[in-house]
Design a protein around this motif. Structure first.
Motif, PDB file in Angstrom:
ATOM      1  N   PHE A  28      33.462  48.672  43.881  1.00 36.62           N
ATOM      2  CA  PHE A  28      33.862  48.525  42.486  1.00 36.62           C
ATOM      3  C   PHE A  28      35.302  48.958  42.307  1.00 36.62           C
ATOM      4  O   PHE A  28      35.756  49.934  42.905  1.00 36.62           O
ATOM      5  CB  PHE A  28      32.962  49.375  41.588  1.00 36.62           C
ATOM      6  CG  PHE A  28      31.563  48.834  41.466  1.00 36.62           C
ATOM      7  CD1 PHE A  28      31.251  47.894  40.507  1.00 36.62           C
ATOM      8  CD2 PHE A  28      30.573  49.273  42.353  1.00 36.62           C
ATOM      9  CE1 PHE A  28      29.958  47.407  40.404  1.00 36.62           C
ATOM     10  CE2 PHE A  28      29.292  48.772  42.245  1.00 36.62           C
ATOM     11  CZ  PHE A  28      28.980  47.834  41.280  1.00 36.62           C
ATOM     12  N   VAL A  29      36.039  48.184  41.443  1.00 34.34           N
ATOM     13  CA  VAL A  29      37.394  48.537  41.038  1.00 34.34           C
ATOM     14  C   VAL A  29      37.314  49.134  39.649  1.00 34.34           C
ATOM     15  O   VAL A  29      36.780  48.517  38.718  1.00 34.34           O
ATOM     16  CB  VAL A  29      38.320  47.302  41.030  1.00 34.34           C
ATOM     17  CG1 VAL A  29      39.719  47.707  40.591  1.00 34.34           C
ATOM     18  CG2 VAL A  29      38.350  46.642  42.387  1.00 34.34           C
ATOM     19  N   THR A  64      39.453  53.669  41.319  1.00 33.40           N
ATOM     20  CA  THR A  64      39.226  53.038  42.628  1.00 33.40           C
ATOM     21  C   THR A  64      39.946  51.707  42.589  1.00 33.40           C
ATOM     22  O   THR A  64      40.025  51.051  41.558  1.00 33.40           O
ATOM     23  CB  THR A  64      37.731  52.816  42.899  1.00 33.40           C
ATOM     24  OG1 THR A  64      37.197  51.982  41.882  1.00 33.40           O
ATOM     25  CG2 THR A  64      36.975  54.140  42.947  1.00 33.40           C
ATOM     26  N   MET A  65      40.463  51.310  43.736  1.00 34.42           N
ATOM     27  CA  MET A  65      41.282  50.120  43.782  1.00 34.42           C
ATOM     28  C   MET A  65      40.757  49.119  44.796  1.00 34.42           C
ATOM     29  O   MET A  65      39.936  49.463  45.659  1.00 34.42           O
ATOM     30  CB  MET A  65      42.724  50.480  44.134  1.00 34.42           C
ATOM     31  CG  MET A  65      42.891  51.066  45.528  1.00 34.42           C
ATOM     32  SD  MET A  65      44.587  51.497  45.904  1.00 34.42           S
ATOM     33  CE  MET A  65      45.319  49.889  45.961  1.00 34.42           C
ATOM     34  N   SER A  66      41.221  47.902  44.652  1.00 39.38           N
ATOM     35  CA  SER A  66      40.911  46.854  45.623  1.00 39.38           C
ATOM     36  C   SER A  66      42.130  46.678  46.501  1.00 39.38           C
ATOM     37  O   SER A  66      43.238  46.493  46.009  1.00 39.38           O
ATOM     38  CB  SER A  66      40.571  45.550  44.910  1.00 39.38           C
ATOM     39  OG  SER A  66      40.473  44.487  45.835  1.00 39.38           O
ATOM     40  N   THR A  67      41.875  46.745  47.836  1.00 44.84           N
ATOM     41  CA  THR A  67      42.979  46.537  48.775  1.00 44.84           C
ATOM     42  C   THR A  67      43.139  45.073  49.149  1.00 44.84           C
ATOM     43  O   THR A  67      44.140  44.696  49.755  1.00 44.84           O
ATOM     44  CB  THR A  67      42.744  47.373  50.048  1.00 44.84           C
ATOM     45  OG1 THR A  67      41.516  46.968  50.632  1.00 44.84           O
ATOM     46  CG2 THR A  67      42.693  48.851  49.713  1.00 44.84           C
ATOM     47  N   GLU A  71      45.042  41.577  42.011  1.00 49.17           N
ATOM     48  CA  GLU A  71      44.886  41.081  40.636  1.00 49.17           C
ATOM     49  C   GLU A  71      43.775  41.824  39.912  1.00 49.17           C
ATOM     50  O   GLU A  71      43.825  42.000  38.693  1.00 49.17           O
ATOM     51  CB  GLU A  71      44.607  39.584  40.652  1.00 49.17           C
ATOM     52  CG  GLU A  71      45.799  38.743  41.104  1.00 49.17           C
ATOM     53  CD  GLU A  71      45.498  37.265  41.004  1.00 49.17           C
ATOM     54  OE1 GLU A  71      44.381  36.911  40.590  1.00 49.17           O
ATOM     55  OE2 GLU A  71      46.396  36.454  41.332  1.00 49.17           O
ATOM     56  N   LEU A  72      42.755  42.260  40.655  1.00 43.57           N
ATOM     57  CA  LEU A  72      41.675  43.018  40.025  1.00 43.57           C
ATOM     58  C   LEU A  72      42.180  44.376  39.564  1.00 43.57           C
ATOM     59  O   LEU A  72      41.759  44.883  38.509  1.00 43.57           O
ATOM     60  CB  LEU A  72      40.510  43.172  41.003  1.00 43.57           C
ATOM     61  CG  LEU A  72      39.849  41.861  41.464  1.00 43.57           C
ATOM     62  CD1 LEU A  72      38.714  42.167  42.451  1.00 43.57           C
ATOM     63  CD2 LEU A  72      39.327  41.074  40.278  1.00 43.57           C
ATOM     64  N   ASN A  73      43.086  44.961  40.331  1.00 43.21           N
ATOM     65  CA  ASN A  73      43.662  46.245  39.917  1.00 43.21           C
ATOM     66  C   ASN A  73      44.432  46.088  38.612  1.00 43.21           C
ATOM     67  O   ASN A  73      44.323  46.917  37.699  1.00 43.21           O
ATOM     68  CB  ASN A  73      44.598  46.774  41.010  1.00 43.21           C
ATOM     69  CG  ASN A  73      43.870  47.001  42.324  1.00 43.21           C
ATOM     70  OD1 ASN A  73      42.664  47.245  42.347  1.00 43.21           O
ATOM     71  ND2 ASN A  73      44.607  46.928  43.435  1.00 43.21           N
ATOM     72  N   GLN A  74      45.243  45.004  38.504  1.00 40.73           N
ATOM     73  CA  GLN A  74      46.039  44.780  37.289  1.00 40.73           C
ATOM     74  C   GLN A  74      45.135  44.480  36.096  1.00 40.73           C
ATOM     75  O   GLN A  74      45.434  44.867  34.964  1.00 40.73           O
ATOM     76  CB  GLN A  74      47.020  43.615  37.515  1.00 40.73           C
ATOM     77  CG  GLN A  74      47.982  43.367  36.376  1.00 40.73           C
ATOM     78  CD  GLN A  74      48.930  44.542  36.150  1.00 40.73           C
ATOM     79  OE1 GLN A  74      49.285  45.247  37.080  1.00 40.73           O
ATOM     80  NE2 GLN A  74      49.285  44.794  34.900  1.00 40.73           N
ATOM     81  N   GLU A 144      33.637  43.801  43.127  1.00 36.11           N
ATOM     82  CA  GLU A 144      34.364  42.869  43.975  1.00 36.11           C
ATOM     83  C   GLU A 144      33.460  41.838  44.611  1.00 36.11           C
ATOM     84  O   GLU A 144      33.858  40.695  44.836  1.00 36.11           O
ATOM     85  CB  GLU A 144      35.102  43.621  45.097  1.00 36.11           C
ATOM     86  CG  GLU A 144      36.318  44.378  44.623  1.00 36.11           C
ATOM     87  CD  GLU A 144      37.086  44.944  45.793  1.00 36.11           C
ATOM     88  OE1 GLU A 144      38.113  44.325  46.150  1.00 36.11           O
ATOM     89  OE2 GLU A 144      36.682  45.987  46.335  1.00 36.11           O
ATOM     90  N   GLY A 145      32.250  42.224  44.897  1.00 35.93           N
ATOM     91  CA  GLY A 145      31.371  41.283  45.603  1.00 35.93           C
ATOM     92  C   GLY A 145      30.687  40.295  44.676  1.00 35.93           C
ATOM     93  O   GLY A 145      30.724  39.086  44.889  1.00 35.93           O
TER      94      GLY A 145
END
Length: 646
Positions: A28-29, A64-67, A71-74, A144-145
């Motif tokens: 999860f982001v 928590t972030m996506s590496t 775009e999900l982080n933004q 994310e999934g």
């Protein structure tokens, strides 16, 4: 544990380690935007209305972030549907702008949101906190999934700080007008700095909110006032023009003050609207007018005006032609300097006034405007006074009883009577006649009539010649009357038109050839009998041959001194026949002119006579020549034989 189970576990560990090494981890982001507010330019002054630009800044935080997908982080850090509302709180002002929609603010972004505030006139200097209510939405969590996401609505109250500073403020304390309808005058405005600070480089602008009153030449005007201390009053004067439709009502003007504050920043004080009543005690009345101007000429105009108002300084009279119908001193306007003009005093002015040639008689208007200098030193103009200038009209001409006596090919006359129907006499009158017909030619086109008084008449008579080739029928004639007008200038009337008939030419002479038969290549006498078939005696009868091949003539003219009605005379002409002629009957043209007993010339249409070309009945021509040669040859032969015998 079997070998197969051990291998399976080892494979699982390797796969997990590989996934960790490549970063492909499904989770999860999570994050949230963080909005803050600021007011970079937060200075306001008591009594002013100003727009404040509130800056909203987003500095979001990620939990928590996506590496793999930035775009999900933004997305979780962006505030969407942002709206904000500024409130006054305890500050001495009111917010006149409602809730503002801002839109989205991404992480690291900022937006300026304008709010208009009106500061109380008695606001105390100091620092005040203004509540800022902010509402927005954001995505707080993203799977994310599986693509699952969760959104939140946030409402927060932020605050910005505003400073009420000491500043110059201006109020209109008095107005004064010296202007009336259809005039140029002044409006004076007195202002006071009612603020707590001095103003520098002050400029006061005045513009009219009504179309009947104009400030300056462009509708607005500015006066420089320089430094202006608190409590100080200054009076500024502006030139104002009022239209013809302006009345003594109250007209609105806007007063705007611009100045530099104590920091050198240019400020504009809130505009004030004041009412000004156009009025003036300057009035100039026309008391006498004398002129001798005539249509198409020039004369002298003397006009007297009285100052019915107060004493006027540095006055100048401007006389202008309304509509340009008359010329004043050679132009549209002319001026005379007066200087000081006491109340109730008369002044007389003279001008040269000219009426163009196209001017008709009647009364024409000139405007007399007095320009002067006000007590405050400004240039102004009183309402123009109208002057009626009488222009002496032209004579009015007409042609009565026109008589056209014309015949095709003959001389004729046009007679008529010119009458002066106008109110003024005409001097040195000359009639000029013309006709658009090319077959009518006047011997003289002008006829002098002398002077024609009002209501009087004069007769004219002009000779003309009608061409023989002209067709009979009506003809138009134009008569223009030239004369010396009342002003002494040469004038002429518009063409006076009438019509008359040109009658066909009657039969006057008859022609007949006598024994007109000739051989080829011969020279002969042509005898022609001419008879007067008319009913009037003809004199100086002249007849001429108009030969054409195969004829020529060495003596083509003949003359008869007179022919009475029915009388016949025989005329002789030389007529040669060329060697190229052929046997035939030909027409020979005769042109004839004559005079009547009253001296009129008559030109008759060409007449034709028949001439026959034929071979001679006996030897002649080439045959006779051959016979002669043969006889001569025989004589020569016989003479030679006789001589040899001797």
């Amino acid at each position: 544990m079997s070998r197969l189970a051990t291998a399976t576990k080892l494979l699982t560990v390797v796969v997990i380690c590989s996934l960790l090494a490549t970063g492909v981890v499904v989770g999860f982001v999570r994050g949230a935007p963080e909005l803050s507010a600021s007011l970079p330019d937060n200075r306001v002054a008591a009594g002013e209305e100003v727009t404040l630009a509130v800056m909203l800044t987003n500095a979001g935080e990620l939990e928590t972030m996506s590496t793999t997908n930035p775009e999900l982080n933004q997305r979780v850090l962006t505030a969407t549907g942002v709206s904000t509302q500024l409130r006054a709180g305890d500050a001495p002002l009111s917010v006149t702008t409602g809730r503002q929609s801002v839109g989205s603010i991404a992480d690291g972004g900022e937006r300026a949101v304008p709010f208009t505030v009106s500061v109380d006139k008695d606001a105390s200097p100091g620092t005040y906190r203004l509540p800022l209510r902010v509402a927005y939405m954001h995505t707080s969590e993203i799977d994310e999934g599986g693509g699952f996401s969760r959104s939140q609505t946030v409402e927060r109250t932020l605050s910005v700080t505003v400073r009420v500073v000491e500043q110059a403020r201006f109020a209109v304390v008095d107005t004064e007008a010296d202007v009336g309808p259809a005039s140029v005058g002044t409006v004076s405005v007195t202002l006071e700095n009612v603020g707590s600070e001095a103003a520098n480089e002050t400029a006061i602008s005045l513009d009219s909110l009504d179309p009947d009153v104009r400030v300056g030449s462009s509708g607005t005007s500015s006066q420089y006032a320089g430094a202006w201390a608190p409590g100080q009053q200054q009076t500024l004067t502006y030139v104002v023009a009022a239209t013809e439709t302006a009345t003594n009502a109250t007209y609105p003007f806007r007063v705007t003050t611009a100045f530099d504050d104590d920091r050198g920043v240019r400020q504009t004080d809130a505009s004030s609207v004041v009412g000004v009543e156009p009025q003036t005690d300057r009035q100039f009345v026309v008391t006498d007018v004398e002129s001798d101007v005539a249509a198409g000429g020039s004369g002298t105009l003397a006009v007297t005006l009285r100052n019915d108002g107060s004493w006027t300084n540095e006055a100048t009279l401007a006389l202008r032609s309304a509509g340009g119908a008359l010329a004043v001193d050679g132009g549209d306007a002319s001026t005379r300097f007066v200087g000081d003009w006491p109340s109730e005093a008369d002044r007389t002015f003279t001008f040269d006034v000219a009426a163009p040639p196209s001017t008709a008689g009647g009364t024409y208007t000139l405007d007399a405007a007095v320009d002067y200098r006000t007590d405050r030193g400004a240039d102004a103009s009183a309402r123009p006074a109208s002057i009626g200038v009488a222009v002496v009209p032209d004579p009015d001409f007409a042609v009565r009883d026109p008589d056209v006596s014309m015949t095709v090919g003959e001389e004729g006359r046009v007679r008529g009577t010119v009458v002066n129907r106008g109110p003024t006499p005409a001097r040195n009158v000359v009639v000029v006649i013309s006709s658009p017909s090319p077959n009518v030619r006047f011997t003289e086109t002008t006829y002098a009539l002398g002077d024609i008084e009002t209501g009087s008449t004069a007769e004219f008579s002009l000779d003309a010649v009608v061409a023989p080739t002209a067709a009979a029928g009506p003809r138009p004639f134009d008569v223009t009357v030239r004369y010396e007008g009342p002003s002494g200038a040469d004038r002429q009337s518009t063409p006076l038109q009438f019509r008359g008939d040109v009658v066909p030419q009657p039969d006057r002479l008859a022609f007949e050839a006598v024994n007109a038969s000739y051989g080829i290549d011969t020279s002969n006498r042509l005898s022609v009998r001419v008879t007067n078939v008319g009913d009037a005696r003809l004199e100086d009868v002249r007849v001429s041959l108009a030969t054409a091949p195969p004829f020529t003539s060495e003596s083509p003219s003949a003359f008869v001194s007179a022919l009475d009605p029915g009388e016949t005379a025989t005329l002789g002409f030389e007529l040669s026949v060329s060697e190229a002629a052929v046997e035939s009957t030909h027409a020979v043209a005769l042109n004839a002119t004559a005079e009547t007993t009253n001296g009129d010339m008559i030109r008759m249409e060409p007449s034709l006579v028949a001439v026959t070309i034929a071979e001679p009945s006996g030897p002649g021509g080439d045959t006779a020549f051959v016979v002669g040669v043969a006889v001569l040859a025989a004589v020569v032969i016989v003479s030679g034989w006789w001589w040899l015998r001797q």
